[in-house]
Design a protein around this motif. Structure first.
Motif, short mmCIF file in Angstrom:
data_model
loop_
_atom_site.label_atom_id
_atom_site.label_comp_id
_atom_site.label_asym_id
_atom_site.label_seq_id
_atom_site.Cartn_x
_atom_site.Cartn_y
_atom_site.Cartn_z
N SER A 192 40.47 37.22 39.36
CA SER A 192 39.88 36.15 40.15
C SER A 192 38.72 35.50 39.42
O SER A 192 38.67 34.28 39.27
N TYR A 209 36.54 40.87 38.69
CA TYR A 209 36.94 40.84 40.09
C TYR A 209 38.43 40.53 40.20
O TYR A 209 38.94 39.62 39.55
N PRO A 211 41.94 40.17 43.01
CA PRO A 211 42.29 39.90 44.41
C PRO A 211 42.83 41.14 45.11
O PRO A 211 43.56 41.93 44.52
N ASP A 214 44.22 41.60 51.23
CA ASP A 214 43.75 40.77 52.34
C ASP A 214 43.23 39.41 51.91
O ASP A 214 42.69 38.67 52.72
N GLY A 215 43.37 39.09 50.63
CA GLY A 215 42.93 37.80 50.13
C GLY A 215 41.51 37.76 49.63
O GLY A 215 41.09 36.78 49.01
N GLU A 216 40.74 38.82 49.87
CA GLU A 216 39.38 38.91 49.36
C GLU A 216 39.41 39.37 47.90
O GLU A 216 40.41 39.88 47.41
N ASP A 217 38.27 39.20 47.22
CA ASP A 217 38.14 39.67 45.85
C ASP A 217 37.28 40.92 45.83
O ASP A 217 36.33 41.05 46.62
N GLU A 218 37.59 41.85 44.92
CA GLU A 218 36.78 43.05 44.79
C GLU A 218 36.44 43.30 43.33
O GLU A 218 37.20 42.95 42.43
#
Length: 549
Positions: A192, A209, A211, A214-218
């Motif tokens: 990402s 980071y 994806p 759930d569509g969030e980035d970590e």
């Protein structure tokens, strides 16, 4: 009864009709503006009139733009617009096939590939893993799209053509070497964004980071460009790191711990080597980020120093049976304080940047302690102090603390894993941890050696090491604190005299300021040295003479 309306009654449309019937559609009709056929029930513009008669519809049109246009019209009208995959095609369960796309006879779509809507993947075509096929594209007969490719919207890949891997823009990446490293470790197709990470003096460090579902980035990985001016044997560095961390995973698992959180997990490149070498010959390495963890630049309370002592003591004990002799000495004489003194004398004598006149009191401070520099070296050379597997850079910020419990979790920054003395690791922790001021604090009135923090670290360290240290090693710990602090200040001062070639600096006097803070700590340790020795004996259960009680 499953029913399907196909826009386009040409040869392609009839191929889709046959595929649909093999997939269980019983009623299949066409809309076409020119073809006359009993199965053609109207023109394409009539598509809305058949919503009640056909549950699903697709656009089987050879022109990429028209196929995409009509696929989107059908989607907007409320039809089910299914992806039709021929029974002989091979599609990975992890691949995503968009609405109104077609995968025809014996085509292959491999792992984690994404195919948007309105795409045609023709007979015998292969789309390899981690590729991205944008809406309306056509992958021609027998063509090959290799892994990590991106095919633009409405593009046609000709029959038999081979498309080689392409790269996508990643936010935060403007340097080609960083981009090459990201792709070398296999993150390029999905990454990402990337941004600088940490506050180290030596290496360039980046947070990678990725994806999530759930569509969030970590924050998933930490990527580092290793400073080859400092670490001249990157292969040796990484061999040491992989050997130690892989060994520790077994120790941690045997003790009932979590090896994914309690030691760093380094990642090999896609080609299976321990590190990546960029176009400038600089090494890059990568490891998994450990979530729900944090590190501190300075101790906020004695408990943190206790946890730090426990962490580094436990680290030494975990590696007590690891053969120290098998480790590469990647920075020769790294904590050979006597040789550090010799290098300092050379820097003073040469005075390459004409700076000695600006730091005469600091130079004199070091020269007055020449004899001290050999105390631990002589004990090691005589065999009185054994070599251990040591970290050699035991600053507080090289420990990850568990965010929930506040306890020490994992030792990081393993570049300097080498054979060494327990006293050196202990001493470097005291140097950086048992202080009231920052390493580059300009106001020396704020910089003091904190005996309470020293005692907290000492207690945690000796509790964790248990029986593994010899009485001579325990006696050496206070000397380690004095000498590692002196050595570090000496190194800062040497680098200042040589023009700041080793440590990163923010202004011309930065290394001189750092040296002054270390020398202030040395002075105060010297003043309280008897008390430091007494506490070490007390917590180790030795009598006042340094023997086992």
């Amino acid at each position: 009864m499953k029913s399907l309306l196909i826009l386009g009654a040409g040869g392609f449309g009839h191929m889709i009709q046959e595929t649909a019937m093999q997939l269980g559609y019983e009623k299949v009709s066409f809309l076409d503006d020119a073809v006359k056929d009993p199965l053609v029930v109207g023109k394409c513009c009539d598509y809305r009139d058949f919503l009640d008669s056909y549950e699903a519809a697709v656009a089987a049109l050879g022109d990429n733009g028209m196929r995409l246009y009509w696929t989107e019209k059908l989607m907007e009208a409320g039809y089910q617009v299914p992806a039709l995959i021929h029974p002989s095609a091979v599609v990975s369960p992890s691949a995503v096939i968009g609405q109104g796309s077609f995968v025809l006879q014996r085509a292959v779509v491999n792992t984690r590939t994404v195919v948007e809507h309105g795409v045609l993947i023709n007979s015998g075509a292969v789309v390899d893993h981690d590729s991205y096929i944008a809406s309306g594209a056509h992958i021609g007969l027998g063509s090959v799209v290799k892994s990590n490719c991106t095919i633009a919207s409405k593009r046609k890949v000709e029959a038999g053509e081979v498309i080689f891997s392409t790269r996508r823009k990643i936010d935060g990446v403007s340097d080609r070497n960083l981009e090459d490293a990201i792709y070398a470790f296999g993150f390029g197709p999905r990454c990402s964004y990337v941004k600088p990470f940490g506050a180290g003096h030596i290496n360039e460090t980046y947070a990678v980071y990725m994806p999530m579902a759930d569509g969030e980035d970590e924050l998933a990985y930490v990527l580092q460009r290793v400073n080859s001016n400092v670490f001249k044997d990157p292969a040796g560095v990484m061999e040491n790191i992989f050997g130690v961390t892989e060994y520790m995973r077994g120790v941690i698992r045997k003790d009932g711990g979590d090896p994914d959180r309690e030691t760093l997990s380094y990642i090999k490149t896609k080609s299976g080597v321990n590190y990546f070498e960029d176009s400038e010959g600089e090494p890059w390495r990568c490891y998994n980020f450990i979530p729900d963890s944090e590190c501190y630049q300075m101790a906020e309370n004695p408990e943190q120093l206790y946890q730090a002592g426990s962490s580094f003591g436990h680290f030494l004990k975990q590696l007590i049976d690891y053969p120290a002799s098998s480790l590469k000495e990647t920075i020769p004489d790294f904590h050979h304080t006597a040789k550090r003194f010799e290098a300092f004398e050379v820097a003073v004598d040469r005075d390459l940047k004409d700076r000695s006149s600006t730091c005469k009191p600091e130079i004199d401070f070091v020269l007055e302690r020449k004899e001290d520099c050999g105390v631990l070296v002589r004990q090691q050379e005589s065999g009185e102090l054994p070599l251990r597997v040591t970290h050699n850079d035991t600053k507080l910020n090289n420990i990850l603390f568990d965010s929930q419990t506040g306890k020490g979790l994992c030792i990081i920054d393993l570049d300097t894993i080498m054979p060494g003395l327990a006293a050196n690791d202990f001493g470097d922790s005291i140097r950086s941890g048992a202080t009231t001021g920052a390493e580059d604090e300009k106001n020396l009135d704020l910089v003091h050696f904190d005996m309470e923090l020293y005692e907290a670290y000492l207690k945690g360290y000796l509790e964790a090491t248990g029986e593994v240290l010899t009485p001579a090693e325990i006696e050496s710990l206070p000397w380690g604190a004095r000498l590692m602090t002196l050595e570090c200040g000496m190194r800062f001062l040497t680098d200042y005299l040589q023009g700041d070639t080793y440590f990163k600096t923010a202004y011309p006097e930065h290394n001189l300021v750092r040296a002054r803070t270390q020398f202030r700590l040395v002075e105060e340790m010297e003043q309280q040295f008897d008390r430091m020795q007494t506490l070490a004996r007390q917590y180790a259960g030795l009598n006042p003479a340094g023997k086992e009680a």
